[in-house]
Design an enzyme around this catalytic site. Structure first.
Site, short mmCIF file in Angstrom:
data_model
loop_
_atom_site.label_atom_id
_atom_site.label_comp_id
_atom_site.label_asym_id
_atom_site.label_seq_id
_atom_site.Cartn_x
_atom_site.Cartn_y
_atom_site.Cartn_z
N GLU A 1 -35.78 59.65 -52.81
CA GLU A 1 -34.64 58.74 -52.93
C GLU A 1 -34.09 58.38 -51.55
O GLU A 1 -33.82 59.26 -50.72
CB GLU A 1 -33.53 59.41 -53.78
CG GLU A 1 -32.29 58.54 -53.91
CD GLU A 1 -31.35 58.97 -55.03
OE1 GLU A 1 -31.67 59.92 -55.77
OE2 GLU A 1 -30.29 58.32 -55.14
N ASP B 1 -28.94 63.12 -64.23
CA ASP B 1 -27.53 63.49 -64.10
C ASP B 1 -26.72 62.31 -63.56
O ASP B 1 -25.50 62.40 -63.43
CB ASP B 1 -27.35 64.75 -63.26
CG ASP B 1 -27.87 64.63 -61.85
OD1 ASP B 1 -28.38 63.55 -61.48
OD2 ASP B 1 -27.76 65.62 -61.09
N SER B 2 -27.41 61.17 -63.30
CA SER B 2 -26.68 59.93 -63.00
C SER B 2 -25.82 59.53 -64.20
O SER B 2 -24.98 58.64 -64.09
CB SER B 2 -27.65 58.80 -62.64
OG SER B 2 -28.68 58.71 -63.61
N LYS C 1 -36.30 68.28 -63.64
CA LYS C 1 -36.24 67.84 -62.23
C LYS C 1 -35.16 68.62 -61.49
O LYS C 1 -34.06 68.82 -62.02
CB LYS C 1 -35.95 66.34 -62.16
CG LYS C 1 -35.81 65.82 -60.72
CD LYS C 1 -35.86 64.31 -60.65
CE LYS C 1 -34.57 63.62 -61.00
NZ LYS C 1 -33.41 64.02 -60.15
N GLU D 1 -33.30 69.15 -57.43
CA GLU D 1 -33.09 68.52 -56.11
C GLU D 1 -33.16 69.58 -55.02
O GLU D 1 -32.43 70.57 -55.08
CB GLU D 1 -31.70 67.86 -56.07
CG GLU D 1 -31.55 66.72 -57.05
CD GLU D 1 -30.18 66.03 -56.93
OE1 GLU D 1 -29.39 66.38 -56.04
OE2 GLU D 1 -29.92 65.14 -57.76
N ASP E 1 -33.02 66.16 -66.12
CA ASP E 1 -32.47 66.64 -64.86
C ASP E 1 -31.82 68.00 -65.05
O ASP E 1 -31.13 68.22 -66.06
CB ASP E 1 -31.38 65.66 -64.39
CG ASP E 1 -31.70 65.04 -63.05
OD1 ASP E 1 -32.54 65.59 -62.32
OD2 ASP E 1 -31.10 63.99 -62.75
#
Ligand code: KIV
EC number: 2.1.2.11
Length: 266
Positions: free
Chosen positions: A184, A46-47, A115, A117, A85
């Site tokens: 991270e 999602d970057s 993925k 978070e 993501d």
């Protein structure tokens, strides 16, 4: 044609203590180049909210964006494991939502894994996804979707309490069935502790050299934005200079009417 890496293939590399290589990628052209290199995993991250869409955060990225870009990447790359993501609010509201949305990333995006978070609070959700046959990668430390709660992008796990919590979260994700965890922006010593405590791979970004593998955002490591150089990013190329130089060479030749010449005309 090389066979796409499965979670099992990644596991074998981890067991042989071969460091895992991961980069982000969002499009066909770069995916094709990544296919020619020794990269184990593509993260359709999602970057993309930052490097493709130009937002300040990853928060605006949608599930549709991730599906669209995952499909594009897939067409350009046959060898890497494709990890997609789950964007902000595609899994936080309910476990049912999360399961359905993760399913869409596999069914429509053709990702091999997803993925998410967060820590212990995601354990039930990860267990359900895993039980449904969806491999899940966790993400701890600086979790950019929570940037507004963190109040900025900064190093995490810096005091004893935060370090213990991160370790507990990592164990909870592993116990829930996560096959891998991204760490991270955490101190190298903590990343080492977490990596040693787990028997699934950790992938570091700004987490020092002791994780089971490393990930960087493709545009960052290729030096496509010379203004963006946090400490954990190494520019392995200077594509900003190369691209701007090529564009100016084109503009010069157009202005001088030397392009196109006979060789490039019919
Ligand atoms: O979206 C992303 O690029 C990521 C990496 C920073 C791990 O989550």
């Amino acid at each position: 044609m090389a066979r796409r890496k499965t979670t099992r293939a990644l596991r074998k590399l981890y067991e042989k203590q071969t460091p895992l290589t991961m980069v982000t990628c969002y499009d066909y052209t770069f995916a094709r180049l990544v296919d020619k290199a020794d990269i184990d995993i593509i993260l359709v991250g999602d970057s993309m909210g930052n490097v493709i869409q130009g937002h300040d955060t990853t928060v605006p990225v949608t599930l549709e964006d991730i599906i669209y870009h995952t499909r594009a990447v897939l067409r350009g790359n046959q060898s890497a494991h494709i990890l997609a993501d789950m964007p902000f609010m595609s899994y936080q509201a309910s476990t049912d939502d999360a399961l359905r949305n993760a399913g869409r990333l596999l069914k429509e995006g053709h990702a091999q894994s997803v993925k998410v978070e967060g820590g212990e609070e995601l354990a039930t959700m990860i267990a359900r996804m895993t039980a449904a046959g969806i491999p899940v990668c966790g993400h701890l430390g600086l979790t950019p979707q929570s940037v507004h709660a963190f109040g900025g992008f900064r190093l995490q796990g810096t005091d004893d309490e935060a370090a213990e919590r991160l370790l507990k979260d990592a164990r909870a994700l592993q116990d829930a069935g996560a096959f891998m965890i991204v760490l991270e922006m955490v101190p190298a010593a903590l990343a080492k502790r977490v990596t040693n405590a787990l028997d699934i791979p950790t992938i570091g970004i700004g987490a020092g050299p002791h994780t089971s593998g490393q990930v960087l955002v493709l545009q960052d490591m290729l030096g496509m934005n010379s203004d963006f150089k946090p400490r954990f990013v190494k520019h392995f190329a200077s594509l900003e200079n190369t691209v701007v130089g090529a564009l100016n060479a084109f503009a010069d030749e157009v202005h001088q009417r030397s392009f196109p010449d006979d060789e490039h005309s019919y």
